[in-house]
Design a protein around this motif. Structure first.
Motif, short mmCIF file in Angstrom:
data_model
loop_
_atom_site.label_atom_id
_atom_site.label_comp_id
_atom_site.label_asym_id
_atom_site.label_seq_id
_atom_site.Cartn_x
_atom_site.Cartn_y
_atom_site.Cartn_z
N GLY A 194 -46.42 131.57 49.03
CA GLY A 194 -46.43 130.20 48.54
C GLY A 194 -45.19 129.38 48.88
O GLY A 194 -45.29 128.18 49.16
N HIS A 203 -45.26 133.11 41.64
CA HIS A 203 -45.29 134.23 40.69
C HIS A 203 -44.44 135.38 41.24
O HIS A 203 -44.06 136.29 40.51
N ASP A 204 -44.13 135.30 42.53
CA ASP A 204 -43.27 136.31 43.15
C ASP A 204 -42.61 135.70 44.39
O ASP A 204 -42.83 134.51 44.68
N ASP A 206 -42.18 136.55 48.54
CA ASP A 206 -42.70 137.41 49.60
C ASP A 206 -41.87 137.25 50.87
O ASP A 206 -41.58 136.12 51.29
MG MG Z 1 -46.16 134.89 46.43
#
Ligand code: MG
Ligand code: DCP
Length: 367
Positions: A194, A203-204, A206
């Motif tokens: 994202g 949410h995380d 990457d």
């Molecule tokens: Mg992500």
């Protein structure tokens, strides 16, 4: 009184990979409602319905202005009877009874709370709910055996529920970069997911790791993880090996859409404040979910495209490739079924060209 002729009729192509979808959504109330129904379907093992709601939401995200009446939606793709009913309800009554009912339902609330635990999927949550577990407290009291991921997920539940900011993603990027170049000079990291699409929170975080010389990336992940661990940056990590082998006579297609790169699912310990020692009981770090993926340079463009998302954009790219071009696209490769060979690419642009698509930059892949 609105004149029919004045009603804007929109025109939207049916594949999300033919559309430019920015983060500037003019219909958030409608898309939130449809996304909630999609989530509920996905959590209830109804993937087909889930995709249908995701597609409907994505069509509305692509519209240039707010929808004011259902007549404007005439001729738009991907809007089935169910989605149209939800949209009409909201436009005419201000809310959809189905969405409101779902939001309030004990089952949905429990599924949400439980699957918000890192390491807990829909199937596990379902089983727990059948055993009468609806909350974190009930889970802790239940004596259910938790695996290592779930234990870490429960321990860092509150932190992991907080959205990750771009500033935090960048701070983690610097640490990962230091780790990567320490263990393999010349290796490169790229922010994916994202944040690469321009999202301000996620949410995380990457990252995709590669090295310009093919083969040098082999064995890289364990070294990066050891470096991060030795510096105290990891609260949890699980590394999975690369299991991708290119078949000689056809596309090595995984059974699912999961790719087979060497991958590390981790929980990072991010120091949030370098200032004076905080009062006792206050800590100055937070837990953040971080995913690391290692790709050989020959697959880098495919990995980059496959890991930038959005999930629906990826799904639509693969559907376009398969249905319209007789090609199989994965995060590893593009296979041309008619020519019976793999198509090599060193950039995302090349892959779009092979697929006969106009290039869509990451910021416009927010379907
Ligand atoms: Mg992500
Ligand atoms: N991805 C995928 N299939 C998977 C895992 C990942 O297609 N099984 C791709 C699409 C996602 C990207 O990888 O966009 C990263 O996955 P995330 O779940 O982190 O999704 P985002 O980064 O897009 O969203 P968020 O902001 O919630 O992290």
């Amino acid at each position: 009184q609105i004149d029919e002729a004045e009603v804007v009729a929109f025109s939207v192509p049916s594949y999300a990979c033919l559309r430019r979808t920015t983060l500037d959504n003019h219909n958030p109330v409608l898309t939130d409602a449809l996304s909630l129904l999609a989530e509920n379907a996905e959590l209830s093992d109804e993937d087909g319905r889930g995709v249908a709601f995701r597609r409907a939401a994505a069509v509305l995200k692509a519209l240039p202005e707010p929808v004011t009446g259902v007549t404007q939606l005439r001729g738009l793709p991907c809007l089935g009877g169910h989605s149209l009913r939800v949209i009409r309800d909201i436009l005419e009554n201000g809310a959809s009874s189905e969405v409101e009912f779902t939001k309030q339902s004990e089952r949905f609330k429990a599924l949400k709370v439980l699957t918000d635990i890192f390491g807990v999927g829909a199937k596990t949550a379902e089983r727990w709910i059948r055993d009468g577990i609806h909350s974190l407290h009930q889970l802790q009291e239940s004596g259910q055996t938790l695996n290592r991921a779930q234990q870490a997920g429960l321990e860092h539940y509150d932190d992991l529920k907080q959205p990750v900011t771009k500033a935090e993603a960048d701070a983690i990027g610097e640490i990962v970069e230091e780790a990567v170049v320490s263990v393999l000079p010349g290796a490169q990291i790229t922010l994916i997911g994202g944040f690469r699409r321009g999202k301000l929170t996620g949410h995380d975080v990457d990252f995709l790791i590669t090295h310009p010389e093919e083969g040098r990336e082999v064995g890289l992940m364990p070294k990066v993880v050891s470096w991060l661990e030795s510096q105290g940056f990891l609260l949890y990590q699980k590394t999975t090996r690369n299991s991708y082998l290119e078949a000689k006579d056809g596309p090595a297609r995984p059974a699912s859409n999961m790719d087979r790169f060497e991958r590390c699912f981790s929980i990072f310990k991010l120091v949030t404040d370098e200032g004076p020692k905080p009062a006792s009981g206050h800590r100055r770090w937070r837990a953040v979910r971080v995913d690391l993926v290692v790709s050989p340079i020959s697959q880098f463009a495919f990995a980059l495209l496959g890991w930038t998302g959005s999930k629906l954009f990826e799904r639509e790219l693969r559907r376009w490739a398969g249905h319209e071009k007789a090609m199989s696209l994965s995060s590893h490769a593009l296979y041309d079924n008619k020519q019976g060979r793999y198509l090599k690419a060193t950039s995302e642009e090349e892959i779009f060209t092979y697929l006969g698509l106009e290039y869509i930059p990451p910021s416009e892949r927010n379907a």
